[in-house]
Design a protein around this motif. Structure first.
Motif, PDB file in Angstrom:
ATOM      1  N   MET A   1      40.721  41.588  28.608  1.00  0.00           N
ATOM      2  CA  MET A   1      41.726  41.174  29.884  1.00  0.00           C
ATOM      3  C   MET A   1      41.556  42.206  30.753  1.00  0.00           C
ATOM      4  SD  MET A   1      45.376  40.017  29.206  1.00  0.00           S
ATOM      5  CE  MET A   1      46.669  41.018  29.870  1.00  0.00           C
ATOM      6  N   ALA A   2      41.437  43.356  30.335  1.00  0.00           N
ATOM      7  CA  ALA A   2      41.099  44.647  31.596  1.00  0.00           C
ATOM      8  C   ALA A   2      40.041  44.155  32.469  1.00  0.00           C
ATOM      9  CB  ALA A   2      41.041  45.996  30.951  1.00  0.00           C
ATOM     10  N   THR A   3      38.891  43.751  31.826  1.00  0.00           N
ATOM     11  CA  THR A   3      37.538  43.363  32.315  1.00  0.00           C
ATOM     12  C   THR A   3      37.885  42.363  33.632  1.00  0.00           C
ATOM     13  OG1 THR A   3      36.989  42.052  30.939  1.00  0.00           O
ATOM     14  CG2 THR A   3      35.956  44.255  30.773  1.00  0.00           C
ATOM     15  N   ARG A   4      38.608  41.181  33.246  1.00  0.00           N
ATOM     16  CA  ARG A   4      39.045  40.178  34.013  1.00  0.00           C
ATOM     17  C   ARG A   4      39.988  40.886  35.196  1.00  0.00           C
ATOM     18  NH1 ARG A   4      38.034  34.879  32.312  1.00  0.00           N
ATOM     19  NH2 ARG A   4      39.928  34.124  33.427  1.00  0.00           N
ATOM     20  N   MET A   5      40.803  41.592  34.955  1.00  0.00           N
ATOM     21  CA  MET A   5      41.714  42.032  36.060  1.00  0.00           C
ATOM     22  C   MET A   5      40.866  42.937  37.033  1.00  0.00           C
ATOM     23  SD  MET A   5      45.076  43.286  33.741  1.00  0.00           S
ATOM     24  CE  MET A   5      45.887  43.831  35.340  1.00  0.00           C
ATOM     25  N   LYS A   6      39.991  43.848  36.786  1.00  0.00           N
ATOM     26  CA  LYS A   6      38.946  44.325  37.299  1.00  0.00           C
ATOM     27  C   LYS A   6      37.953  43.509  38.374  1.00  0.00           C
ATOM     28  CE  LYS A   6      38.701  48.375  34.277  1.00  0.00           C
ATOM     29  NZ  LYS A   6      37.475  49.372  33.230  1.00  0.00           N
ATOM     30  N   GLU A   7      37.581  42.348  37.675  1.00  0.00           N
ATOM     31  CA  GLU A   7      36.733  41.570  38.393  1.00  0.00           C
ATOM     32  C   GLU A   7      37.489  40.832  39.625  1.00  0.00           C
ATOM     33  OE1 GLU A   7      35.488  38.676  35.664  1.00  0.00           O
ATOM     34  OE2 GLU A   7      34.103  40.112  34.602  1.00  0.00           O
ATOM     35  N   LYS A   8      38.805  40.498  39.205  1.00  0.00           N
ATOM     36  CA  LYS A   8      39.799  39.893  40.008  1.00  0.00           C
ATOM     37  C   LYS A   8      40.167  40.923  41.127  1.00  0.00           C
ATOM     38  CE  LYS A   8      44.293  37.969  40.685  1.00  0.00           C
ATOM     39  NZ  LYS A   8      45.409  37.423  40.060  1.00  0.00           N
ATOM     40  N   ALA A   9      40.334  42.097  40.988  1.00  0.00           N
ATOM     41  CA  ALA A   9      40.402  43.480  41.878  1.00  0.00           C
ATOM     42  C   ALA A   9      39.242  43.486  42.777  1.00  0.00           C
ATOM     43  CB  ALA A   9      40.935  44.735  41.497  1.00  0.00           C
ATOM     44  N   GLN A  10      38.160  43.258  42.273  1.00  0.00           N
ATOM     45  CA  GLN A  10      36.801  43.639  42.860  1.00  0.00           C
ATOM     46  C   GLN A  10      36.526  41.919  44.104  1.00  0.00           C
ATOM     47  OE1 GLN A  10      33.817  43.582  40.172  1.00  0.00           O
ATOM     48  NE2 GLN A  10      34.035  46.141  39.967  1.00  0.00           N
ATOM     49  N   ARG A  11      37.055  41.036  43.448  1.00  0.00           N
ATOM     50  CA  ARG A  11      37.151  39.768  44.395  1.00  0.00           C
ATOM     51  C   ARG A  11      38.068  39.864  45.518  1.00  0.00           C
ATOM     52  NH1 ARG A  11      37.585  35.253  40.304  1.00  0.00           N
ATOM     53  NH2 ARG A  11      38.998  36.750  39.706  1.00  0.00           N
ATOM     54  N   VAL A  12      39.306  40.283  45.246  1.00  0.00           N
ATOM     55  CA  VAL A  12      40.072  40.574  46.324  1.00  0.00           C
ATOM     56  C   VAL A  12      39.807  41.406  47.515  1.00  0.00           C
ATOM     57  CG1 VAL A  12      42.756  41.337  46.627  1.00  0.00           C
ATOM     58  CG2 VAL A  12      42.145  39.924  44.889  1.00  0.00           C
ATOM     59  N   GLN A  14      36.586  42.095  48.222  1.00  0.00           N
ATOM     60  CA  GLN A  14      35.444  41.460  49.060  1.00  0.00           C
ATOM     61  C   GLN A  14      36.112  40.661  50.043  1.00  0.00           C
ATOM     62  OE1 GLN A  14      32.961  39.916  46.095  1.00  0.00           O
ATOM     63  NE2 GLN A  14      32.104  41.769  45.614  1.00  0.00           N
ATOM     64  N   LEU A  15      37.300  39.698  49.656  1.00  0.00           N
ATOM     65  CA  LEU A  15      37.635  39.022  50.522  1.00  0.00           C
ATOM     66  C   LEU A  15      38.788  39.298  51.720  1.00  0.00           C
ATOM     67  CD1 LEU A  15      38.422  36.092  48.056  1.00  0.00           C
ATOM     68  CD2 LEU A  15      36.419  36.157  49.714  1.00  0.00           C
ATOM     69  N   ARG A  16      39.230  40.712  51.225  1.00  0.00           N
ATOM     70  CA  ARG A  16      40.100  41.399  52.242  1.00  0.00           C
ATOM     71  C   ARG A  16      39.570  41.409  53.672  1.00  0.00           C
ATOM     72  NH1 ARG A  16      41.275  47.005  51.040  1.00  0.00           N
ATOM     73  NH2 ARG A  16      40.704  47.359  53.221  1.00  0.00           N
ATOM     74  N   GLU A  17      40.347  41.181  54.590  1.00  0.00           N
ATOM     75  CA  GLU A  17      39.959  41.401  55.866  1.00  0.00           C
ATOM     76  C   GLU A  17      39.630  42.896  56.163  1.00  0.00           C
ATOM     77  OE1 GLU A  17      38.518  40.332  59.253  1.00  0.00           O
ATOM     78  OE2 GLU A  17      39.857  38.773  58.320  1.00  0.00           O
ATOM     79  N   LYS A  18      38.425  43.237  56.809  1.00  0.00           N
ATOM     80  CA  LYS A  18      38.039  44.539  56.870  1.00  0.00           C
ATOM     81  C   LYS A  18      38.088  45.117  58.436  1.00  0.00           C
ATOM     82  CE  LYS A  18      35.433  45.418  53.133  1.00  0.00           C
ATOM     83  NZ  LYS A  18      36.682  45.168  51.918  1.00  0.00           N
TER      84      LYS A  18
END
Length: 130
Positions: A1-12, A14-18
């Protein structure tokens, strides 16, 4: 479950406005009125947009000026960018929650009054990326 949370955090991330941006939420002006003012400054340099907003006699121009000023300050402080190199890349107003009120009228009836709110967002970008 922790790996999916890390993947989700990475996706967020990447999509965040820079790009530097600022948002004002729950502004008590209808979004249609704000969009008229935003159309005046979209694509302009920050200094030119500020001058336009100061000369515009619309009620929304004061709120848009504050958001633009905040976005410029964010660019300067957080990203180390010069305000002279920035322009308004995107500017939009979304509808916020609507306050519902009633106006009593004759024969015991009531008319609806919808007091609309806006979420104003201004995104800046550098002229070199243009």
């Amino acid at each position: 479950m922790a790996t999916r949370m890390k993947e989700k955090a990475q996706r967020v991330e990447q999509l965040r406005e820079k790009r530097p941006h600022a948002t004002a939420k729950h502004v008590r002006i209808a979004p249609d009125k704000v969009r008229i003012v935003l159309a005046l400054i979209r694509g302009r340099s920050v200094s030119e947009a500020m001058a336009i907003l100061q000369a515009t006699p619309k009620a929304a121009s004061e709120q848009v000026f504050k958001v633009l000023n905040s976005a410029a300050a964010n660019a300067e402080h957080n990203n180390g960018l010069s305000v002279d190199d920035l322009y308004v890349a995107e500017a939009y107003a979304d509808q916020g929650p609507t306050l519902k009120r009633y106006q009593p009228v004759s024969k015991g009836r009531a008319h609806h009054i919808l007091k609309r709110t806006s979420h104003i967002t201004v995104i800046l970008d550098t002229k070199e990326d243009n």
